[in-house]
Design a protein around this motif. Sequence first.
Motif, PDB file in Angstrom:
ATOM      1  N   ARG A   1      -2.615  -3.226  -2.839  1.00 17.09           N
ATOM      2  CA  ARG A   1      -3.763  -2.513  -2.258  1.00 17.09           C
ATOM      3  C   ARG A   1      -3.927  -1.115  -2.856  1.00 17.09           C
ATOM      4  O   ARG A   1      -4.767  -0.339  -2.429  1.00 17.09           O
ATOM      5  CB  ARG A   1      -3.599  -2.407  -0.741  1.00 17.09           C
ATOM      6  CG  ARG A   1      -3.740  -3.747  -0.010  1.00 17.09           C
ATOM      7  CD  ARG A   1      -5.206  -4.205   0.006  1.00 17.09           C
ATOM      8  NE  ARG A   1      -5.365  -5.381   0.848  1.00 17.09           N
ATOM      9  CZ  ARG A   1      -5.320  -6.637   0.398  1.00 17.09           C
ATOM     10  NH1 ARG A   1      -5.087  -6.867  -0.885  1.00 17.09           N
ATOM     11  NH2 ARG A   1      -5.491  -7.651   1.217  1.00 17.09           N
ATOM     12  N   GLY A   2      -3.087  -0.775  -3.810  1.00  9.84           N
ATOM     13  CA  GLY A   2      -3.231   0.495  -4.507  1.00  9.84           C
ATOM     14  C   GLY A   2      -2.496   1.639  -3.835  1.00  9.84           C
ATOM     15  O   GLY A   2      -1.779   1.466  -2.847  1.00  9.84           O
TER      16      GLY A   2
ATOM     17  N   ASP B   1     -10.775   7.884  -8.015  1.00  7.66           N
ATOM     18  CA  ASP B   1     -12.051   7.676  -7.322  1.00  7.66           C
ATOM     19  C   ASP B   1     -11.918   8.037  -5.842  1.00  7.66           C
ATOM     20  O   ASP B   1     -10.892   7.791  -5.204  1.00  7.66           O
ATOM     21  CB  ASP B   1     -12.499   6.226  -7.455  1.00  7.66           C
ATOM     22  CG  ASP B   1     -12.840   5.867  -8.903  1.00  7.66           C
ATOM     23  OD1 ASP B   1     -12.920   6.787  -9.736  1.00  7.66           O
ATOM     24  OD2 ASP B   1     -13.033   4.667  -9.171  1.00  7.66           O
TER      25      ASP B   1
ATOM     26  N   LEU C   1       0.870  -1.174   0.000  1.00  5.33           N
ATOM     27  CA  LEU C   1       0.000   0.000   0.000  1.00  5.33           C
ATOM     28  C   LEU C   1       0.907   1.224   0.000  1.00  5.33           C
ATOM     29  O   LEU C   1       1.874   1.276   0.750  1.00  5.33           O
ATOM     30  CB  LEU C   1      -0.911   0.022   1.233  1.00  5.33           C
ATOM     31  CG  LEU C   1      -1.795   1.279   1.397  1.00  5.33           C
ATOM     32  CD1 LEU C   1      -2.892   1.314   0.329  1.00  5.33           C
ATOM     33  CD2 LEU C   1      -2.406   1.334   2.795  1.00  5.33           C
TER      34      LEU C   1
ATOM     35  N   GLY D   1      -8.802  -4.823   1.934  1.00  5.92           N
ATOM     36  CA  GLY D   1      -9.040  -5.096   0.521  1.00  5.92           C
ATOM     37  C   GLY D   1      -9.507  -3.855  -0.188  1.00  5.92           C
ATOM     38  O   GLY D   1      -9.601  -2.784   0.420  1.00  5.92           O
ATOM     39  N   PRO D   2      -9.816  -3.949  -1.472  1.00  7.38           N
ATOM     40  CA  PRO D   2     -10.301  -2.781  -2.214  1.00  7.38           C
ATOM     41  C   PRO D   2     -11.528  -2.177  -1.543  1.00  7.38           C
ATOM     42  O   PRO D   2     -12.463  -2.888  -1.156  1.00  7.38           O
ATOM     43  CB  PRO D   2     -10.629  -3.353  -3.603  1.00  7.38           C
ATOM     44  CG  PRO D   2      -9.806  -4.594  -3.702  1.00  7.38           C
ATOM     45  CD  PRO D   2      -9.726  -5.144  -2.310  1.00  7.38           C
ATOM     46  N   VAL D   3     -11.518  -0.868  -1.396  1.00  6.59           N
ATOM     47  CA  VAL D   3     -12.618  -0.154  -0.747  1.00  6.59           C
ATOM     48  C   VAL D   3     -13.520   0.450  -1.815  1.00  6.59           C
ATOM     49  O   VAL D   3     -13.025   1.026  -2.791  1.00  6.59           O
ATOM     50  CB  VAL D   3     -12.055   0.964   0.168  1.00  6.59           C
ATOM     51  CG1 VAL D   3     -13.192   1.762   0.797  1.00  6.59           C
ATOM     52  CG2 VAL D   3     -11.158   0.364   1.239  1.00  6.59           C
TER      53      VAL D   3
ATOM     54  N   LEU E   1      -8.717  -0.145   4.171  1.00  6.40           N
ATOM     55  CA  LEU E   1      -7.739  -0.144   3.085  1.00  6.40           C
ATOM     56  C   LEU E   1      -6.853  -1.386   3.127  1.00  6.40           C
ATOM     57  O   LEU E   1      -6.464  -1.920   2.085  1.00  6.40           O
ATOM     58  CB  LEU E   1      -6.874   1.111   3.164  1.00  6.40           C
ATOM     59  CG  LEU E   1      -7.581   2.439   2.842  1.00  6.40           C
ATOM     60  CD1 LEU E   1      -6.692   3.620   3.207  1.00  6.40           C
ATOM     61  CD2 LEU E   1      -7.961   2.501   1.364  1.00  6.40           C
TER      62      LEU E   1
ATOM     63  N   TYR F   1      -8.297   7.084  -4.226  1.00  6.15           N
ATOM     64  CA  TYR F   1      -7.354   6.233  -4.931  1.00  6.15           C
ATOM     65  C   TYR F   1      -6.683   7.069  -6.006  1.00  6.15           C
ATOM     66  O   TYR F   1      -7.315   7.905  -6.655  1.00  6.15           O
ATOM     67  CB  TYR F   1      -8.068   5.038  -5.566  1.00  6.15           C
ATOM     68  CG  TYR F   1      -8.343   3.916  -4.596  1.00  6.15           C
ATOM     69  CD1 TYR F   1      -7.311   3.185  -4.030  1.00  6.15           C
ATOM     70  CD2 TYR F   1      -9.648   3.576  -4.237  1.00  6.15           C
ATOM     71  CE1 TYR F   1      -7.549   2.147  -3.136  1.00  6.15           C
ATOM     72  CE2 TYR F   1      -9.912   2.544  -3.340  1.00  6.15           C
ATOM     73  CZ  TYR F   1      -8.853   1.834  -2.795  1.00  6.15           C
ATOM     74  OH  TYR F   1      -9.093   0.819  -1.905  1.00  6.15           O
TER      75      TYR F   1
ATOM     76  N   ILE G   1     -12.668   7.812  -1.885  1.00  8.92           N
ATOM     77  CA  ILE G   1     -13.008   6.841  -0.848  1.00  8.92           C
ATOM     78  C   ILE G   1     -13.899   7.485   0.211  1.00  8.92           C
ATOM     79  O   ILE G   1     -14.940   6.948   0.586  1.00  8.92           O
ATOM     80  CB  ILE G   1     -11.720   6.288  -0.205  1.00  8.92           C
ATOM     81  CG1 ILE G   1     -10.878   5.571  -1.257  1.00  8.92           C
ATOM     82  CG2 ILE G   1     -12.043   5.365   0.967  1.00  8.92           C
ATOM     83  CD1 ILE G   1      -9.460   5.275  -0.815  1.00  8.92           C
TER      84      ILE G   1
END
Length: 316
Positions: A101-102, A146, A81, A186-188, A183, A137, A148
């Motif tokens: 995790r981006g 996008d 992350l 996993g993807p939120v 976060l 993100y 969160i």
Amino acid sequence: MKIVFMGTPAFAVPSLQMLVEEGYNVVAVLTQPDRPQGRKKTLTPSPVKEAALSLGLPVLQPERLRRQEAIDELAAYEPELIVTAAYGQILPKAVLDLPARGCVNVHGSLLPKYRGGAPIQRSVINGETVTGVTLMYMAEGLDTGDMISRVEVSIEEDDTAGTLFGKLSLAGRDLLKAEMPRLLAGPVPATPQNDSEATYAPNLKREDERIDWNASSRDIYNRIRGLVPFSGVFTEWNGETFKVWAAANPSAASSSRNKESSAEPGTVLTVNEHGVEVKTGDGSLLLTSVQPAGKKAMSAADFARGGTMKPGTVLV
């Protein structure tokens, strides 16, 4: 989970400190290279570098993150992350694709308003009464990813960019703290931005610091607030730079005086213990902290006692 943090100014420090204090595994910190500061141009580390070193964290300072050697150095830490907050460089796709995790960014505005490098200063300059922080993100565009979550923060009439930086840095820290468990899990779910509502906050340039005395008292007051305590604003007196660091709130009753004055905007109307009153496009503005060329900032009352500026002087 291995986390890499990226940030540069004081705005980012509370978020970094929170991650460490909460026990998250920050394996490295990226920040901008040391830059010359002050009249002596002394190389000075960023606030994030100072904080990272005090926390015992490895610090990377690539001049250009897009260079392959910088990407390789970052990849060696195997981040899962990446968290950024006012880092100061656009992340290339090769970096965005590194963590499973981006990459998430703590941005100092209510996106899609004020995308860009100076959202806090621009919001004050433009007279906004509400701003906030958006956790998003990261994507390849400029603050286009996008969203969160986000939180609103009020801008008071006496806020400066400096005080607002402080408020938003803490709001960003708290927002990130609240979202970190999700976060890491996993993807939120995130909401795409409406590009048709986007506005931009480009980095400030020298011309942004110049006072236009034809503007309204409120607009000039907001410009002063929006550039304090960083560069301040300036005008010219006797062919030299004359900086302004503070002015009286034009909402006060005293600001209505001299609306009928026929003097051209920029004309000094009074110089006394209250400060330096200057004609504006719609009235006048009382300057309360100034800095003549070659001198330190001082109260306008102290400046007035010097007797060097007279009513009728025109500032340009």
